[in-house]
Design a protein around this motif. Structure first.
Motif, short mmCIF file in Angstrom:
data_model
loop_
_atom_site.label_atom_id
_atom_site.label_comp_id
_atom_site.label_asym_id
_atom_site.label_seq_id
_atom_site.Cartn_x
_atom_site.Cartn_y
_atom_site.Cartn_z
N GLY A 210 0.82 -1.21 0.00
CA GLY A 210 0.00 0.00 0.00
C GLY A 210 0.85 1.25 0.00
O GLY A 210 0.55 2.22 -0.70
N LEU A 211 1.93 1.25 0.78
CA LEU A 211 2.83 2.41 0.84
C LEU A 211 3.45 2.66 -0.53
O LEU A 211 3.54 3.81 -0.99
CB LEU A 211 3.94 2.18 1.86
N LYS A 212 3.85 1.57 -1.18
CA LYS A 212 4.48 1.69 -2.49
C LYS A 212 3.51 2.33 -3.48
O LYS A 212 3.86 3.26 -4.19
CB LYS A 212 4.88 0.28 -2.95
N GLN A 213 2.29 1.81 -3.46
CA GLN A 213 1.29 2.36 -4.35
C GLN A 213 0.95 3.79 -3.95
O GLN A 213 0.75 4.65 -4.81
CB GLN A 213 0.04 1.48 -4.30
N GLY A 214 0.91 4.02 -2.64
CA GLY A 214 0.62 5.37 -2.15
C GLY A 214 1.66 6.37 -2.62
O GLY A 214 1.33 7.49 -3.00
N TRP A 215 2.92 5.95 -2.63
CA TRP A 215 3.98 6.84 -3.13
C TRP A 215 3.76 7.13 -4.62
O TRP A 215 3.82 8.28 -5.05
CB TRP A 215 5.37 6.23 -2.91
N ALA A 216 3.48 6.05 -5.38
CA ALA A 216 3.26 6.25 -6.82
C ALA A 216 2.11 7.22 -7.04
O ALA A 216 2.20 8.12 -7.88
CB ALA A 216 2.95 4.91 -7.48
N PHE A 217 1.04 7.06 -6.24
CA PHE A 217 -0.11 7.94 -6.41
C PHE A 217 0.22 9.36 -5.99
O PHE A 217 -0.26 10.31 -6.61
CB PHE A 217 -1.31 7.41 -5.62
N SER A 218 1.01 9.54 -4.93
CA SER A 218 1.27 10.92 -4.53
C SER A 218 2.18 11.60 -5.56
O SER A 218 2.00 12.78 -5.86
CB SER A 218 1.83 11.04 -3.11
N TRP A 219 3.09 10.86 -6.15
CA TRP A 219 3.97 11.42 -7.18
C TRP A 219 3.16 11.81 -8.41
O TRP A 219 3.28 12.91 -8.95
CB TRP A 219 5.06 10.42 -7.52
N ARG A 220 2.29 10.90 -8.82
CA ARG A 220 1.41 11.16 -9.95
C ARG A 220 0.51 12.36 -9.72
O ARG A 220 0.38 13.23 -10.57
CB ARG A 220 0.47 9.96 -10.07
N SER A 221 -0.14 12.36 -8.54
CA SER A 221 -1.08 13.46 -8.23
C SER A 221 -0.33 14.78 -8.20
O SER A 221 -0.84 15.81 -8.66
CB SER A 221 -1.73 13.24 -6.87
N LEU A 222 0.89 14.73 -7.65
CA LEU A 222 1.68 15.96 -7.56
C LEU A 222 1.95 16.50 -8.96
O LEU A 222 1.79 17.71 -9.22
CB LEU A 222 2.99 15.67 -6.84
N MET A 223 2.34 15.61 -9.88
CA MET A 223 2.62 16.05 -11.24
C MET A 223 1.36 16.66 -11.88
O MET A 223 1.41 17.71 -12.51
CB MET A 223 3.12 14.87 -12.09
N ALA A 224 0.22 15.98 -11.69
CA ALA A 224 -1.03 16.49 -12.25
C ALA A 224 -1.31 17.88 -11.70
O ALA A 224 -1.63 18.82 -12.46
CB ALA A 224 -2.17 15.54 -11.91
N ALA A 225 -1.16 18.02 -10.38
CA ALA A 225 -1.46 19.32 -9.75
C ALA A 225 -0.49 20.38 -10.24
O ALA A 225 -0.90 21.52 -10.54
CB ALA A 225 -1.38 19.18 -8.23
N GLU A 226 0.78 20.04 -10.37
CA GLU A 226 1.78 21.04 -10.79
C GLU A 226 1.59 21.46 -12.24
O GLU A 226 1.85 22.61 -12.60
CB GLU A 226 3.20 20.48 -10.59
N ILE A 227 1.16 20.51 -13.08
CA ILE A 227 0.97 20.85 -14.49
C ILE A 227 -0.21 21.80 -14.65
O ILE A 227 -0.17 22.77 -15.40
CB ILE A 227 0.75 19.58 -15.34
N ILE A 228 -1.28 21.51 -13.90
CA ILE A 228 -2.50 22.32 -14.07
C ILE A 228 -2.41 23.62 -13.28
O ILE A 228 -2.71 24.70 -13.80
CB ILE A 228 -3.74 21.52 -13.64
N ALA A 229 -2.03 23.52 -12.01
CA ALA A 229 -2.02 24.73 -11.18
C ALA A 229 -0.64 25.37 -11.24
O ALA A 229 0.29 24.92 -10.59
CB ALA A 229 -2.37 24.36 -9.73
N THR A 230 -0.51 26.41 -12.06
CA THR A 230 0.78 27.11 -12.12
C THR A 230 0.57 28.54 -11.70
O THR A 230 -0.37 29.20 -12.12
CB THR A 230 1.36 27.08 -13.54
N SER A 231 1.42 29.00 -10.82
CA SER A 231 1.38 30.41 -10.42
C SER A 231 2.74 30.74 -9.83
O SER A 231 3.44 29.84 -9.38
CB SER A 231 0.27 30.66 -9.40
N PRO A 232 3.13 32.01 -9.84
CA PRO A 232 4.43 32.39 -9.29
C PRO A 232 4.55 31.98 -7.82
O PRO A 232 5.64 31.66 -7.33
CB PRO A 232 4.45 33.91 -9.42
N GLN A 233 3.39 31.98 -7.13
CA GLN A 233 3.38 31.60 -5.72
C GLN A 233 3.89 30.19 -5.48
O GLN A 233 4.40 29.87 -4.41
CB GLN A 233 1.92 31.62 -5.25
N LEU A 234 3.69 29.34 -6.51
CA LEU A 234 3.97 27.91 -6.31
C LEU A 234 5.41 27.54 -6.58
O LEU A 234 5.82 26.43 -6.28
CB LEU A 234 3.05 27.09 -7.22
N GLY A 235 6.18 28.47 -7.19
CA GLY A 235 7.55 28.11 -7.55
C GLY A 235 7.53 27.14 -8.70
O GLY A 235 6.46 26.77 -9.20
#
Lengths: 290, 262
Positions: A210-235
């Motif tokens: 579960g942890l392994k999958q959880g890591w994969a999901f958090s990495w994936r979700s992070l990429m999705a969020a970073e691609i869509i939500a872009t602002s100077p605030q976010l770096g």
């Protein structure tokens, strides 16, 4: 009769020697390297060769299919300017922080779902459902609730990884042989002690999956969020780097970003989860999959 | 020669490790309920080795669970004057993530014994079952007989180690050797008798093997099936073993064939 007694201990020792499973010799370091590192390297080389050949045939224009060399140049440039490290650090630190928070939330949640019938009936299927919901779907909601801030990004990461970790723990607990908790009870373990000394360690293989999958999901979700939500605030994280490459029509940069995203995924798997999983399974004699 | 105890509760109550009086256990409710045990009276003296014998469905394991406190009787009383009873099952059920020594330490750890004392007690018990060199091994690296000996040491740790000095122990064993091959079983039976002599723990040993019961126990208690009741007891101290085995086997067969008619 002392004579009989010594005979018995000799028989017992003989049985122990005969019956104990023989220890498997671990192959030498060189052999293990040949067996585990060479096949993926060959596969990677073949892939590069095919890519180079396709590029040389010039089926597609350069702005759609760059040469491996130009992508490598983009990576080298990012590394040389230090941009790659900044981008990687931003993203990896976010993913790790989000993942650790998810572990802290999901572990008690998973235990509750596994052990309390009402809780399982109430939110068990919801959690499984959340696992199949692409976490990108949370980005618009997150932006409306938290604005284009790091909170949105962490929110999306948590929504992606908490269900996986909790579900892994639940299936780990479900797969514990029923005799073990009974033994724990017979040995005098209370509810909390049983969770700490018996349930959690017994569920560890499932929890780790579960942890392994959880890591994969958090990495994936992070990429999705970073691609869509872009602002100077976010770096600038890896996702924004990818987004920028796309905005600049720079296919080399886009592929380089994908390469870096993949590199982190594979790297964490190989450096953290694979050795952990091996150690846990080997200690229990579950070496079939290794 | 054969000595048959006509009165099962002839031993005085004061001098008892376990006293069961009128124990009844029903699974389920109403007319669909199954009576597993009915009116069981049994007394085990401190340090006594009692074998419970019966066919399938006689509630042997249920009885053991009740004494162990893993389950509560529907009616009747169970009194223990010993420390926490230890249970050994048919499977060793060692924790696969712990070494043999850590498995033996587990009950001590649950009882809050300090690390140093824990280590000492565990290695003492491992040498009692002749496994002092295997303490660092994991369960999957041990043979079935060795695992069962680790389980014995762990059970002893839970009944002797966690109690104050001087409290007698009680060991409950639920067909612990049934899954072992004949040679290993033979050796382990002798080992168990040796350990019992050295520790003076009371043992209640459940089995469906008449020879095993007569060989190990000082007293053999035959239970009937559905519901389980005490049918008869035999003292096997200084007895003519083959004769007692024949007699008990005859009785056991009578009890079982009684079910064919019903």
């Amino acid at each position: 009769m002392p004579q009989l007694d010594t005979d018995l201990s000799a028989v017992g020792a003989g049985l122990d020697a005969l019956d104990a499973p023989s220890q498997e010799q671990r192959p030498s370091l060189r052999k293990r390297f040949l067996r585990t590192a060479v096949p993926p390297l060959i596969a990677f080389a073949l892939l590069l060769g095919a890519w180079q050949a396709l590029w040389a045939l010039a089926f597609w224009p350069e702005y759609q299919l760059p040469s491996p060399g130009s992508v490598w140049a983009a990576v080298v440039e990012a590394v040389e300017t230090g941009r790659a490290f900044e981008v990687l650090w931003t993203s990896v630190s976010r993913a790790v922080l989000g993942f650790l928070t998810a572990v802290v939330i999901a572990t008690p949640l998973g235990l509750l779902i596994a052990k309390v019938r009402v809780v399982r009936a109430a939110i068990g299927s919801l959690l499984t459902g959340l696992q199949s919901l692409p976490s990108v779907a949370w980005v618009p909601a997150g932006i409306l609730w938290f604005g284009a801030t790091p909170s949105t990004i962490y929110f999306v990461v948590l929504m992606g990884s908490v269900p996986s970790i909790a579900n892994g723990l639940v299936s780990g607990v479900d797969q514990i042989p029923p005799l073990l908790p009974r033994v724990g009870q017979a040995l005098g373990a209370g509810r909390l002690a049983a969770a700490r000394h018996i349930l959690l360690p017994a569920a560890l293989p499932g929890y780790l999956a579960g942890l392994k999958q959880g890591w994969a999901f958090s990495w994936r979700s992070l990429m999705a969020a970073e691609i869509i939500a872009t602002s100077p605030q976010l770096g600038e994280g890896l996702g924004q780097y990818l987004h920028n490459g796309s905005a600049l029509n720079d296919i080399s940069m886009v592929i380089a970003a994908i390469f870096l995203i993949l590199l982190v995924g594979v790297g964490i798997e190989l450096l953290v989860f694979r050795p952990l999983e091996r150690a846990v399974l080997r200690a229990r004699g579950l070496t079939g999959a290794l | 020669m054969t000595a048959t105890l006509e009165n099962p509760t002839s031993l005085s109550d004061v001098d008892a490790a376990v006293t069961l009086s009128g124990v009844r256990k029903v699974f389920g409710h109403g007319p669909a309920g199954v009576v597993a045990l009915d009116g069981v009276d049994l007394t085990v003296a401190p340090g006594e080795f009692v074998c419970l014998l019966g066919a399938s469905g006689c509630g042997k394991s249920t009885l053991l669970n009740l004494v162990a406190g893993l389950d509560a009787p529907t009616s009747g009383r169970i009194e223990l004057t010993t420390s926490r009873p230890a249970v050994m099952f048919q499977e060793a059920a060692l924790m696969p993530w712990l070494t043999a020594a850590r498995n033996v330490e587990l009950p001590l750890r649950l009882a809050g014994v300090k690390r140093g004392a824990r280590r000492e007690k565990a290695s003492e018990l491992l040498s009692l079952v002749r496994l002092v060199d295997a303490g660092h091994k994991r369960p999957h690296e041990l043979s079935g007989g060795m695992r069962q000996r680790v389980a014995l040491a762990r059970a002893l740790a839970s009944t002797l180690g966690s109690a104050e000095e001087g409290t007698p122990g009680l060991l409950l064993m639920d067909e612990p050797f049934a899954a072992l091959d004949a040679i290993t079983r033979d050796v382990l039976q002798a080992e168990l008798v040796r350990v019992w002599r050295e520790t003076s723990t009371a043992i209640v040993f459940v089995t469906h093997d008449v020879r095993e019961a007569v060989r190990l126990g000082q007293r053999v208690v035959l239970l009937s099936s559905r519901p389980g009741r005490v049918v008869r007891e035999w003292s096997t101290v200084d007895c003519d073993e083959p004769a007692v085995i024949d007699e008990i086997t005859t009785h056991l067969r009578e009890v079982i064939s009684g079910h064919a008619a019903a």
